[in-house]
Design a protein around this motif. Structure first.
Motif, PDB file in Angstrom:
ATOM      1  N   GLU A 245       0.823  -1.211   0.000  1.00  0.00           N
ATOM      2  CA  GLU A 245       0.000   0.000   0.000  1.00  0.00           C
ATOM      3  C   GLU A 245       0.858   1.262   0.000  1.00  0.00           C
ATOM      4  O   GLU A 245       0.538   2.255  -0.655  1.00  0.00           O
ATOM      5  CB  GLU A 245      -0.919  -0.002   1.227  1.00  0.00           C
ATOM      6  N   ASN A 253       0.981  -0.824  -4.895  1.00  0.00           N
ATOM      7  CA  ASN A 253      -0.046  -1.570  -5.603  1.00  0.00           C
ATOM      8  C   ASN A 253      -1.206  -1.864  -4.647  1.00  0.00           C
ATOM      9  O   ASN A 253      -1.114  -2.760  -3.805  1.00  0.00           O
ATOM     10  CB  ASN A 253       0.535  -2.877  -6.159  1.00  0.00           C
ATOM     11  N   LYS A 255      -4.152  -3.067  -5.273  1.00  0.00           N
ATOM     12  CA  LYS A 255      -4.823  -4.337  -5.533  1.00  0.00           C
ATOM     13  C   LYS A 255      -4.123  -5.467  -4.777  1.00  0.00           C
ATOM     14  O   LYS A 255      -4.771  -6.316  -4.146  1.00  0.00           O
ATOM     15  CB  LYS A 255      -4.826  -4.630  -7.033  1.00  0.00           C
ATOM     16  N   THR A 256      -2.795  -5.462  -4.813  1.00  0.00           N
ATOM     17  CA  THR A 256      -2.029  -6.491  -4.090  1.00  0.00           C
ATOM     18  C   THR A 256      -2.168  -6.296  -2.584  1.00  0.00           C
ATOM     19  O   THR A 256      -2.255  -7.275  -1.829  1.00  0.00           O
ATOM     20  CB  THR A 256      -0.541  -6.433  -4.485  1.00  0.00           C
ATOM     21  N   TYR A 259      -5.360  -7.759  -1.428  1.00  0.00           N
ATOM     22  CA  TYR A 259      -5.252  -9.222  -1.392  1.00  0.00           C
ATOM     23  C   TYR A 259      -4.608  -9.685  -0.078  1.00  0.00           C
ATOM     24  O   TYR A 259      -5.130 -10.591   0.591  1.00  0.00           O
ATOM     25  CB  TYR A 259      -4.420  -9.716  -2.579  1.00  0.00           C
ATOM     26  N   LYS A 280      -9.423  -0.131   0.417  1.00  0.00           N
ATOM     27  CA  LYS A 280     -10.501  -0.246  -0.561  1.00  0.00           C
ATOM     28  C   LYS A 280     -11.008   1.125  -0.974  1.00  0.00           C
ATOM     29  O   LYS A 280     -11.244   1.402  -2.160  1.00  0.00           O
ATOM     30  CB  LYS A 280     -11.642  -1.073   0.025  1.00  0.00           C
ATOM     31  N   ALA A 283      -8.541   2.702  -3.238  1.00  0.00           N
ATOM     32  CA  ALA A 283      -8.582   2.110  -4.573  1.00  0.00           C
ATOM     33  C   ALA A 283      -9.755   2.649  -5.376  1.00  0.00           C
ATOM     34  O   ALA A 283      -9.639   2.926  -6.583  1.00  0.00           O
ATOM     35  CB  ALA A 283      -8.679   0.571  -4.444  1.00  0.00           C
ATOM     36  N   SER A 287      -9.498   5.045  -8.834  1.00  0.00           N
ATOM     37  CA  SER A 287      -9.918   4.393 -10.090  1.00  0.00           C
ATOM     38  C   SER A 287     -10.657   5.348 -11.024  1.00  0.00           C
ATOM     39  O   SER A 287     -11.108   6.402 -10.618  1.00  0.00           O
ATOM     40  CB  SER A 287     -10.796   3.195  -9.767  1.00  0.00           C
TER      41      SER A 287
END
Length: 287
Positions: A245, A253, A255-256, A259, A280, A283, A287
């Motif tokens: 992050e 990243n 997204k990673t 995860y 989240k 992100a 976007s």
């Protein structure tokens, strides 16, 4: 009569011998006076309320210690009282550091440790007796018992026992039965980590990540966090998410990061859920 302690998590009162509150708060033997903050997400308002209260208490103790120390340099009885105050302050800051290993908190630990060492030496000179300032008033474990445990564990570690190597690393890191020695902590953590001990891998990674006692090395931190995560350790998964992050050592990243936070939560690190929520939102906004 057993002394009761109030759980900050739910407000229920429990006896001191309780290991854990039903709500998840951890009453460990090392921090029986002050419930562990390790189960509270560091971003939460509750964590900061508890942390601020503990730091305020430490500031009050250290102010009282300094004044009493200057006024009672030749009074062993007064110095013993100061030592008890420092023990309380040490338990407080250790409780905080278990979750928030910031430079500021480790500076507090250093100040307390140096003051404690100074008073310990003066007490030894005045009484000729070695005084243990690490012992919790609740446990009353003689210093020689901790030293004996350290010696036995060290012998097992030298024989190649992985759990003993991890334990010795911890003892060196926190001064349990011996002096704090980060070089030795790294040495024994590394021995156990190479044998796939997830706890040793994580603790080794934390030392490299924070630069506490060793040169800060984010590459090594990332590699050891990843190995511990591959062994199923939720805390290491959370740290991998944090590094992803923030773009620490590796490319940023989200997204990673999401995860790893999700995997950490599944593995039992409940603090990862708040991190997942915040990542989240980031992100979505990006976007």
């Amino acid at each position: 009569m057993e002394k009761s302690i109030k759980c900050p998590g739910c407000g229920q009162e429990y006896q001191e011998q309780m290991a854990q509150c039903a709500c998840g708060w951890d009453f460990t033997e090392d921090f029986v006076l002050y419930p562990s903050v390790s189960r509270i997400p560091e971003e939460s308002e509750q964590f900061h309320i508890v942390e601020d209260a503990y730091i305020k208490k430490i500031q009050e103790i250290m102010g009282r210690v300094e004044a009493a120390y200057q006024a009672s340099l030749n009074e062993s009885k007064e110095l013993s009282r100061i030592a008890q105050d420092l023990e309380e302050a040490e338990n407080l800051i250790k409780t905080i550091i278990r979750r928030d290993g910031s430079d500021e908190n480790f500076e507090w630990f250093g100040k307390i440790y140096m003051q404690k060492t100074s008073i310990q030496k003066k007490l030894q000179r005045s009484s000729g007796i070695k005084i243990n300032l690490n012992v919790s008033k609740q446990r009353q474990v003689p210093e020689y018992a901790e030293q004996l445990k350290f010696s036995k564990t060290l012998r097992e570690a030298e024989k190649g026992n992985t759990e003993a190597q991890f334990a010795i690393g911890y003892m060196y890191e926190y001064g349990k039965g011996t002096e704090i020695d980060y070089d030795q902590a790294v040495k024994y953590y590394h021995m156990a980590a190479e044998k796939n001990h997830s706890g040793a891998q994580h603790n080794l990674a934390v030392l490299f990540y924070t630069g506490r006692g060793v040169e800060k090395d984010l590459k090594q931190a990332y590699q050891w966090f990843r190995r511990a995560a591959q062994n199923g350790l939720g805390l290491s998964m959370t740290m991998l998410g944090t590094m992803c992050e923030n773009g620490e050592y590796i490319r940023k990243n989200l997204k990673t990061a999401l995860y790893w936070y999700q995997e950490a939560y599944k593995a039992g690190d409940k603090a990862a859920y708040d991190k997942w929520q915040k990542a989240k939102i980031k992100a979505i906004r990006s976007s």
